[in-house]
Design a protein around this motif. Structure first.
Motif, short mmCIF file in Angstrom:
data_model
loop_
_atom_site.label_atom_id
_atom_site.label_comp_id
_atom_site.label_asym_id
_atom_site.label_seq_id
_atom_site.Cartn_x
_atom_site.Cartn_y
_atom_site.Cartn_z
N PHE A 1 0.83 -1.21 0.00
CA PHE A 1 0.00 0.00 0.00
C PHE A 1 0.87 1.26 0.00
N VAL A 2 1.92 1.23 0.83
CA VAL A 2 2.83 2.39 0.90
C VAL A 2 3.51 2.58 -0.45
N ALA A 3 3.90 1.48 -1.07
CA ALA A 3 4.61 1.59 -2.36
C ALA A 3 3.71 2.17 -3.44
N LEU A 4 2.47 1.66 -3.47
CA LEU A 4 1.56 2.11 -4.54
C LEU A 4 1.08 3.55 -4.33
N ALA A 5 0.56 3.79 -3.13
CA ALA A 5 -0.03 5.11 -2.88
C ALA A 5 1.04 6.15 -2.58
N GLY A 6 1.99 5.79 -1.74
CA GLY A 6 2.99 6.77 -1.29
C GLY A 6 4.02 7.10 -2.35
N VAL A 7 4.66 6.03 -2.85
CA VAL A 7 5.78 6.26 -3.77
C VAL A 7 5.30 6.78 -5.11
N ARG A 8 4.33 6.06 -5.69
CA ARG A 8 3.94 6.42 -7.05
C ARG A 8 3.11 7.70 -7.13
N GLU A 9 2.27 7.94 -6.11
CA GLU A 9 1.32 9.05 -6.23
C GLU A 9 1.56 10.20 -5.25
N LEU A 10 1.59 9.86 -3.96
CA LEU A 10 1.59 10.95 -2.97
C LEU A 10 2.90 11.74 -2.95
N ALA A 11 4.02 11.03 -3.03
CA ALA A 11 5.30 11.74 -2.90
C ALA A 11 5.49 12.79 -3.99
N PRO A 12 5.31 12.45 -5.27
CA PRO A 12 5.49 13.50 -6.29
C PRO A 12 4.50 14.65 -6.14
N MET A 13 3.24 14.33 -5.82
CA MET A 13 2.23 15.39 -5.67
C MET A 13 2.52 16.25 -4.44
N MET A 14 3.01 15.58 -3.39
CA MET A 14 3.29 16.32 -2.16
C MET A 14 4.45 17.30 -2.39
N VAL A 15 5.48 16.82 -3.07
CA VAL A 15 6.63 17.69 -3.36
C VAL A 15 6.16 18.87 -4.22
N ALA A 16 5.35 18.55 -5.23
CA ALA A 16 4.86 19.63 -6.10
C ALA A 16 4.06 20.65 -5.29
N SER A 17 3.21 20.18 -4.40
CA SER A 17 2.38 21.09 -3.61
C SER A 17 3.22 21.96 -2.68
N MET A 18 4.21 21.32 -2.03
CA MET A 18 5.07 22.07 -1.11
C MET A 18 5.88 23.13 -1.86
N VAL A 19 6.44 22.73 -3.01
CA VAL A 19 7.27 23.67 -3.77
C VAL A 19 6.39 24.78 -4.37
N ALA A 20 5.18 24.42 -4.79
CA ALA A 20 4.27 25.45 -5.31
C ALA A 20 3.91 26.43 -4.20
#
Lengths: 259, 249
Positions: free
Chosen positions: B77-96
């Motif tokens: 679950f962590v690999a699918l949701a966290g690695v593939r989806e949440l991490a890139p979106m989270m970084v994008a949101s924080m940097v934005a």
């Protein structure tokens, strides 16, 4: 030096949405002289001056800078024209992250091959010219309004341009600082022999520094001529504008004291 | 109609920037300074948020799978949701939110103080001078920030799974590594790269076109973060469909 005007406005119109700001402005700006354009606030004086360097494009008409029509110039032509100009903006438009001297040296960094030491020396020379010696390292946040204008002026002349444009050089300044800026402009004209174009609503300042005066009103240049011609204008609006300045000096030419 | 006009203006803005960047030398020193600044600005908040997203992924994964006897699937679950989806979106949101809003507000202030006009009169291309270093800088740091976020999120979810939830660490890692592969990391960095392009161009666009006055700066900053975040979310969906579709677990 050529007698041909350096800048020529031909039937320039400019609107912003439904607001018509310039309604067919035509006049010539002679080389090597100081031309002032006055008028009440909000009549489009700054809009007019921004057309000269291509910051705004007219809806119709032409703005000739020698043989380049800025209304239809390519980017490279505009760049070439801009290198011949310096401009003092209303608020100075200094970069906050740089010191006063770094602001002055800024154009040298991008348009010359000077070393850092040479750039600094040149900037210090120009700061001294605007009577701010020793202020190279002062942050812009620590400058007064008048000092910001003078640093802006030093930056405008650091590349020794042919033409310097002044957008309201006295706005927001107290009368004494305003007089200092006027005297500085007059002295620089005598020393540097550049063409100056000054946009102002301050008639006293205008008479101090100008060789020719034009009045912009309701989108049109309703009067344009020498200082004496201007002071003896038959235009009711010009006379009204002049009457509001009770302390006007006699119409005997520029008031800059001889150096 | 307004949105279409805005999109057209954005297209022109991007074309102007692309031409300016192509016809001027890259500002190397200022790009590195921007990269450092964007990275340093965003890193602390990113580490904190990533760590806690990891902890909560573990908790929610456990809550979802434990009643079915599938608590071992938390790693997956962590690999699918966290690695593939949440991490890139989270970084994008924080940097934005951090760097993007800073770009928009800085450039908006320069616009209303006539500093951008001053650059033009000094015959210095403002698109090249103001955007190019920020563009290169954000592209340099966003992919590494995403990798850091993935690592942080994974470690925190592992720690919660093993220390708090009592799951077997080896099993967690086995499911995690079975579900992800090195290419996932590359795909996440590709996502981050495109998110960087969007954040920088959108933020600079709103800064350049700011209306005058403090309200203008506020509106530009607000619009930059909203449009960046929504655009990144949409792109994330499309890229996930393209990059991960058909790859299964």
């Amino acid at each position: 030096m050529s007698d041909a005007p350096i800048i020529r406005f031909v039937d320039v119109h400019k609107s912003f949405g439904s607001l018509s700001v310039l309604k067919g402005v035509s006049f010539d700006i002679p080389r090597g002289q100081t031309t002032a354009i006055i008028g009440p606030s909000g009549t489009g004086k700054s809009v007019l001056i921004k057309h000269v360097v291509g910051l705004l494009e007219p809806d119709s008409g032409h703005i000739w800078v020698d043989d380049v029509d800025m209304a239809h110039a390519s980017e490279s032509q505009k760049l070439a024209v801009r290198k011949r100009f310096g401009m003092l903006f209303q608020g100075g438009a200094l970069f906050d992250s740089l010191t006063a001297g770094e602001n002055v040296a800024f154009p040298l960094r991008y348009h010359t091959r000077m070393s850092e030491a040479e750039r600094r020396a040149k900037a210090e020379e120009k700061l001294a010219l605007v009577e701010l010696p020793g202020l190279y390292d002062r942050p812009t946040s620590a400058l007064s309004g008048g000092q910001r204008k003078r640093v802006g002026l030093a930056r405008a002349i650091v590349l020794e341009p042919e033409v310097v444009l002044f957008d309201e050089p006295n706005s927001g300044l107290d009368p004494m600082t305003s007089d200092t800026i006027d005297a500085l402009i007059g002295r620089m004209k005598q020393e540097l022999g550049m063409t100056f174009v000054v946009i102002t609503h301050d008639i006293v300042s205008c008479l101090n520094i100008a060789d020719r005066i034009g009045m912009l009103y309701d989108g049109k240049l309703i009067e344009y001529g020498t200082v004496d011609q201007f002071l003896h204008s038959n235009q009711a609006i010009v006379r009204d504008f002049l009457k509001r300045n009770a302390d006007l000096p006699p119409a005997s030419g520029p008031l800059i004291p001889p150096p | 109609m307004n949105a279409l006009a805005e999109f057209g203006r954005f297209g022109l803005f991007v074309a102007t920037f692309a031409r300016a960047s192509a016809t001027h030398p890259p500002p190397v020193r200022r790009s590195i300074e921007e990269a450092y600044r964007i990275g340093v600005l965003s890193l602390p908040i990113l580490l904190i948020i990533s760590a806690f997203v990891g902890t909560n992924l573990a908790l929610q994964g456990y809550n979802a799978f434990a009643p079915l006897g599938g608590q071992r699937l938390v790693g997956m679950f962590v690999a699918l949701a966290g690695v593939r989806e949440l991490a890139p979106m989270m970084v994008a949101s924080m940097v934005a939110a951090k760097a993007g809003t800073e770009m928009a507000s800085q450039i908006a202030v320069m616009r209303i103080r006539e500093q951008i006009d001053a650059l033009e009169v000094m015959a210095i291309n403002p698109h090249w001078f103001l955007i190019t270093p920020r563009f290169i800088g954000i592209l340099l740091v966003l992919p590494p920030l995403t990798v850091i976020s993935i690592f942080t999120l994974t470690v925190s979810s592992y720690l919660v799974s093993t220390l708090q939830l009592g799951l077997n660490g080896a099993e967690f890692l086995a499911y995690f590594t079975d579900t992800t592969e090195p290419m996932d990391l590359v795909y996440c960095m590709i996502k981050a790269f495109f998110f960087g392009i969007i954040i920088c161009l959108v933020s600079c666009f709103y800064g350049f076109n700011s209306k005058s006055g403090p309200n203008g700066v506020g509106e530009a900053t607000n619009a930059s973060v909203v449009v960046s975040a929504v655009s990144c979310a949409l792109l994330n969906y499309l890229m996930s469909e393209i990059l991960f579709s058909g790859r299964g677990l």
